[in-house]
Design a protein around this motif. Sequence first.
Motif, PDB file in Angstrom:
ATOM      1  N   THR A  71       0.105  -0.328  13.843  1.00 41.74           N
ATOM      2  CA  THR A  71      -0.505   0.657  12.453  1.00 41.74           C
ATOM      3  C   THR A  71      -0.797  -0.619  11.298  1.00 41.74           C
ATOM      4  N   TYR A 105       0.833   0.796   4.216  1.00 39.03           N
ATOM      5  CA  TYR A 105       0.408  -0.706   4.408  1.00 39.03           C
ATOM      6  C   TYR A 105       1.561  -1.541   3.968  1.00 39.03           C
ATOM      7  N   SER A 109      -1.640   5.354  -3.258  1.00 35.72           N
ATOM      8  CA  SER A 109      -2.112   6.179  -2.288  1.00 35.72           C
ATOM      9  C   SER A 109      -1.130   6.238  -1.013  1.00 35.72           C
ATOM     10  N   SER A 110      -1.375   7.478  -0.020  1.00 35.80           N
ATOM     11  CA  SER A 110      -0.613   6.932   1.215  1.00 35.80           C
ATOM     12  C   SER A 110      -0.899   5.885   2.264  1.00 35.80           C
ATOM     13  N   THR A 111      -2.036   5.601   2.023  1.00 33.61           N
ATOM     14  CA  THR A 111      -2.530   4.230   2.799  1.00 33.61           C
ATOM     15  C   THR A 111      -1.976   3.134   2.320  1.00 33.61           C
ATOM     16  N   GLN A 112      -1.873   2.971   0.909  1.00 38.27           N
ATOM     17  CA  GLN A 112      -1.275   1.839   0.259  1.00 38.27           C
ATOM     18  C   GLN A 112       0.384   1.644   0.541  1.00 38.27           C
ATOM     19  N   PHE A 154      -9.670   0.289   1.847  1.00 34.68           N
ATOM     20  CA  PHE A 154      -9.064   0.705   0.625  1.00 34.68           C
ATOM     21  C   PHE A 154      -8.532  -0.661  -0.103  1.00 34.68           C
ATOM     22  N   LEU A 182      -4.252  -1.554   9.435  1.00 29.87           N
ATOM     23  CA  LEU A 182      -4.275  -1.306   8.289  1.00 29.87           C
ATOM     24  C   LEU A 182      -4.746  -2.589   7.601  1.00 29.87           C
ATOM     25  N   PHE A 204      -0.288   7.476   9.466  1.00 30.82           N
ATOM     26  CA  PHE A 204      -1.264   7.713   8.346  1.00 30.82           C
ATOM     27  C   PHE A 204      -1.159   9.321   7.757  1.00 30.82           C
TER      28      PHE A 204
END
Length: 386
Positions: free
Chosen positions: A88, A223, A217-220, A101, A92, A274
């Motif tokens: 993951t 990561y 954000s959830s992605t940040q 992102f 990312l 994610f």
Amino acid sequence: MQLEEDMLSSQTYRVKRILIEHLFRFRLVGFGAKTKMGEGERFQLGTVGALTLSVVSSVSIVICNKALMSSLHFIFATTLTSWHLLVTFCSLHVALRMRFFEHKPFEQKAVMGFGILNGISIGLLNLSLGFNSVGFYQMTKLAIIPCTVLLETIFLGKRFSKRIQFSLGTLLLGVGIATVTDLQLNAMGSFLSFLAVITTCVAQIMTNTIQKKFKVSSTQLLYQSCPYQAATLLIAGPYLDKFLTSQNVFAFKYTTQVTVFIILSCLISISVNFSTFLVIGKTSPVTYQVLGHLKTCLVLAFGYILLQDPFSWRNILGILVAMLGMILYSYYCTLENQQKTVDAASQSSQGREGDSDPLINVENGGAVVSESVGQKSPAVWSKSKD
């Protein structure tokens, strides 16, 4: 006569000016309301998409891992989870390089503590399963929702209505009927389950809190926290798996079929990890746990349909009761969110009316102008501008 005509024309001009300002202000308010409605619709679509992605990916990875562990006898769950997190993070990092992102660094201590805590909670859940019966492990998972509600009520000051509590109770009852079979208690297993519940609740609450506090954000967040989660499980995973299974993950015979299923599991895990952060960030830890129990019911159903797992009327009854609790929870949450939106809109409209009412200013302006043109007209203009 000339003075009266000048006063009348001046007053008429001011009335027209204020009416135009009022009309322009009304259009701006309408445009703002439409914009907020559009943002609300996009938020709802994003939430539905996150929930759907979480359900589909989680059910898929459970079926894949069940085939990997039951049929191919790869039973190293903690090490497999560390590989999931590592893949993951790598995916990312590639997405970051391709500018999908933006990297937004924030407090490093919070990220490190959050990542390590997540890794520990996963390891404790696996240990809980190793030291307890399957039935007691399911009870451990059921305890996460009331524990999360309790922690959010005590430390975050959140309030859950009686309707929400009733729907959650119905859901937990259904999942308990469907999944809990035997309850064999032991001191070590109970202690590990208690630690697993506490760390899981705190980690999920932190997921929601950190995203809102640091506006990431959830992605940040995923990561930046993935390396710490992966490192924790990469170090502890092989020892933990050997302790639970009495087998060495590095001595396992990796056939082509096993390798393919491991790769498939790692790829699906990208979506799982994610969507987990996405759902908790957009909703709440309690909603994520409710969704988790829905996944449990779906896994039971898919296991019966696709893998011919044994099924009983107790399982069917439990799934139906759990689905009723899920529907009630969704319905009550929707009603309360709509009520909050209406209350917020009414408060904001009252605030705008209290700040400035051009029609009142028109009346006041007319009265002031009729008394004295030269001295009071600047005050009228300042009121209309305010």
